[in-house]
Design an enzyme around this catalytic site. Structure first.
Site, mmCIF file in Angstrom:
data_model
loop_
_atom_site.group_PDB
_atom_site.id
_atom_site.type_symbol
_atom_site.label_atom_id
_atom_site.label_comp_id
_atom_site.label_asym_id
_atom_site.label_seq_id
_atom_site.Cartn_x
_atom_site.Cartn_y
_atom_site.Cartn_z
ATOM 1 N N ASP A 188 0.853 -1.179 0.000
ATOM 2 C CA ASP A 188 0.000 0.000 0.000
ATOM 3 C C ASP A 188 0.897 1.239 0.000
ATOM 4 O O ASP A 188 1.818 1.339 0.807
ATOM 5 C CB ASP A 188 -0.904 0.007 1.231
ATOM 6 N N ASP A 247 -3.041 4.730 -2.544
ATOM 7 C CA ASP A 247 -4.147 5.302 -1.794
ATOM 8 C C ASP A 247 -4.488 6.697 -2.326
ATOM 9 O O ASP A 247 -3.601 7.541 -2.481
ATOM 10 C CB ASP A 247 -3.759 5.370 -0.314
ATOM 11 N N GLU A 270 -6.207 3.952 -6.323
ATOM 12 C CA GLU A 270 -7.504 4.251 -5.723
ATOM 13 C C GLU A 270 -7.845 5.688 -6.110
ATOM 14 O O GLU A 270 -7.102 6.617 -5.794
ATOM 15 C CB GLU A 270 -7.447 4.110 -4.203
ATOM 16 N N HIS A 281 -11.214 -2.969 2.757
ATOM 17 C CA HIS A 281 -11.147 -2.507 4.150
ATOM 18 C C HIS A 281 -11.981 -1.256 4.403
ATOM 19 O O HIS A 281 -12.223 -0.905 5.558
ATOM 20 C CB HIS A 281 -9.692 -2.234 4.533
ATOM 21 N N ASP A 282 -12.418 -0.579 3.345
ATOM 22 C CA ASP A 282 -13.220 0.635 3.484
ATOM 23 C C ASP A 282 -14.695 0.425 3.175
ATOM 24 O O ASP A 282 -15.479 1.377 3.237
ATOM 25 C CB ASP A 282 -12.695 1.731 2.545
#
Length: 565
Positions: free
Chosen positions: A99, A206, A264, A338-339
């Site tokens: 990440d 991210d 993302e 995870h979100d």
């Protein structure tokens, strides 16, 4: 050696380290715990492990607030543990995706600590601005613009010592880096090269489309019922995004080294995705779209304003991305991460009667779209949303802040708690359910977040013993992707787009044709023969209800056919 475009036939598995496996009994998952469970991923057949952040962090946002990009937080282990994980993955033919969180750092990162001094050479590494003209620092409306932060409140934090504000699109402990400064960019690229040399095989980036902002920092539009302006007009998809992504690719050697890159990109459009994933531009391999996971929000609302989601709306949205990226770029395919809340609770039916079948059918539908599928930990078991009864059980900063804000506004507590039950990020973060022991085999200590009580029957050990489990279905789907080029490369066509129960897909690659026939509802349905391909001579490759055939489908029944030519 990595082959070019190797990720087109791959399946990625996301691990949220805090919740995957705890090796030392402190209640928090760690890197040695992940390494100890790699055989689960190997048996599943996945090709890539996406590791959510394990960097040194104060943990204000569970590790997405990074204070040292080149070390591991002691909560998760050490650099030596991470090296061992990379080696163990490679030994099993699994690549590791790190990440990358470089839109912002922690306010405890040495870069930001130094930047607090107005005379520091690093002052311009972040977005520092004086109060709005005509306003005194700290007074109402003195923030440099009206942007709202994602986790509630203004996106600007006053520094009392200097009298200036710094920008934070997320938590106040996550100040935004100023990518307009070339020194910032070169520091990020050097850090990325350091990780590549250490053996990582790519990066999940991210909120990467936030790195380019409108340098004038204009006020954002104020939506009905909102006190602050939406930042997306100025903070996302800025004028230098393509330049920054191409420079990153070139400086780190992302394409040249055949590293996987997925960005993302909240607010991304198909057109933006087309050009940033166009291989000739050498920017990214794929992006995460947010459109399909925002469809259950009321128009003009926020994520907590929940709306019904008719199946045709969902089908047509994913179809638009399939068609939009058919000739240029590449799709990433996901139901949850995870979100996002658990897929079977959100898009399926997590009741005892239909959980298994709906989890299987959702998997079949997603994996038979064209693109690279992402499996979030526990999805392969059919794990469900948490069932928290009190706000004290939540740990997610977004959820806790929303509850406090909603109570301050006098909103109905029962309605607020219902929204959290449905949409909180903590739904995805409850510990991985390995077995039916008191802590689900996750930890010998008290888990940092409560274990879902249904772990007594939804767990990996039970799934391993059941040839008809959700886990077995995922294994079969992944094996088909590796075996049949039509699954990864085939053209995509959606049939019956307006049907409110049936999801019907045809994939074609040369002489090979596959048909997905799926009932995505908790009521039976009869498929219209006249509107389907001829099934005479067709062979069932995978089914939720083995041994059945014909056009009458049970609730959440689905089949994957190999069509005769």
């Amino acid at each position: 050696m990595r082959a070019p475009d190797w990720w087109k036939t791959a399946v990625v598995y996301q691990v949220y380290p805090r919740s995957f496996a705890d090796s030392d009994g402190d209640g928090v998952g760690d890197i040695p715990g992940i390494t100890s469970r790699l055989d689960h991923l190997s048996r599943l057949g996945v090709d890539v492990l996406w590791l959510s952040p394990v960097y040194t962090s104060p943990m204000d946002d569970n590790g997405y607030d990074i204070s040292d990009y080149q070390d591991v937080d002691p909560l998760f282990g050490s650099l030596a543990d991470l090296d061992a994980l990379i080696a163990a993955c490679h030994d099993r033919g699994i690549r590791l995706l790190m990440d990358l969180v470089v839109n912002h750092t922690s306010d405890e990162h040495p870069w930001f600590v130094e930047s607090r001094d107005p005379s520091s050479p690093k002052r311009d590494w972040y977005w520092w601005r004086p109060p709005r003209p005509g306003h005194e620092a700290g007074s109402p409306g003195a923030e440099p613009n009206n942007w709202a932060a994602a986790f509630s409140g203004p996106a600007w934090q006053l520094d009392e010592k200097s009298g200036e504000y710094y920008l934070h699109l997320f938590s106040a402990k996550q100040p935004d880096l100023n990518w307009e400064n070339p020194e910032v960019r070169q520091a990020v690229y050097a850090m990325m090269r350091w990780w590549v040399d250490r053996g990582v095989d790519g990066f999940r980036m991210d909120v990467i489309n936030f790195i380019s902002k409108d340098p004038t920092l204009p006020d954002g539009p104020v939506l009905p019922g909102q006190a602050l302006g939406s930042p997306f007009a100025g903070s996302a998809n800025g004028p230098r995004l393509d330049e920054f992504l191409a420079e990153m690719n070139r400086e780190v050697g992302l394409t040249d080294r055949h590293l996987l890159t997925v960005g993302e990109m909240p607010g991304s459009t198909i057109e933006l995705a087309r050009h940033v994933t166009d291989a000739s531009r050498r920017e990214l391999d794929m992006v995460f779209t947010f459109e399909h996971v925002d469809l259950d929000v009321k128009p003009g609302g926020v994520k907590w304003d929940i709306a019904d989601l008719p199946l045709p709306v969902l089908k047509r949205n994913l179809q638009s991305w399939q068609l939009g990226l058919a000739d240029v770029g590449w799709n990433s395919l996901y139901w949850n991460n995870h979100d996002q809340p658990r897929a079977v609770s959100r898009f399926g039916d997590d009741s005892p009667e239909h959980r298994v079948s709906s989890a299987k059918t959702l998997a079949t539908v997603l994996h038979l779209h064209r693109g690279t599928p992402y499996v979030y930990q526990g999805e392969e078991l059919g794990m469900t949303n948490a069932d928290f009864g009190s706000i004290e059980q939540y740990r997610d900063i977004e959820s806790v802040n929303y509850y406090a804000s909603a109570m301050g506004l006098g909103l109905d507590r029962e309605a607020v708690m219902r929204s959290l039950l449905i949409k909180s990020r903590d739904n995805a973060r409850t510990p991985m359910q390995w077995d039916d022991s008191p802590n689900a085999g996750f930890s010998a200590g008290e888990p940092w977040l409560p274990v879902n009580p249904n772990h007594t029957f939804i767990n990996a050990a039970a799934a391993e013993a059941d040839p008809q489990s959700v886990l077995a279905h995922y294994r079969a789907l992944i094996a088909l992707r590796h075996k049949l080029p039509v699954v990864s490369e085939g053209d995509f066509a959606l049939l019956l787009p307006d049907h409110d129960q049936l999801w019907v897909i045809v994939r074609t690659h040369g002489d090979d044709r596959l048909l997905v026939l799926a009932n995505c509802a908790s009521q039976p349905v009869s498929a219209p023969a006249a509107e389907l391909p001829d099934l005479a001579g067709a062979r069932v490759l995978l089914a939720t209800h083995p041994g059945r055939d014909g056009l009458d489908l049970l609730p959440w029944e689905s089949r994957l056919y190999n069509l005769a030519r």
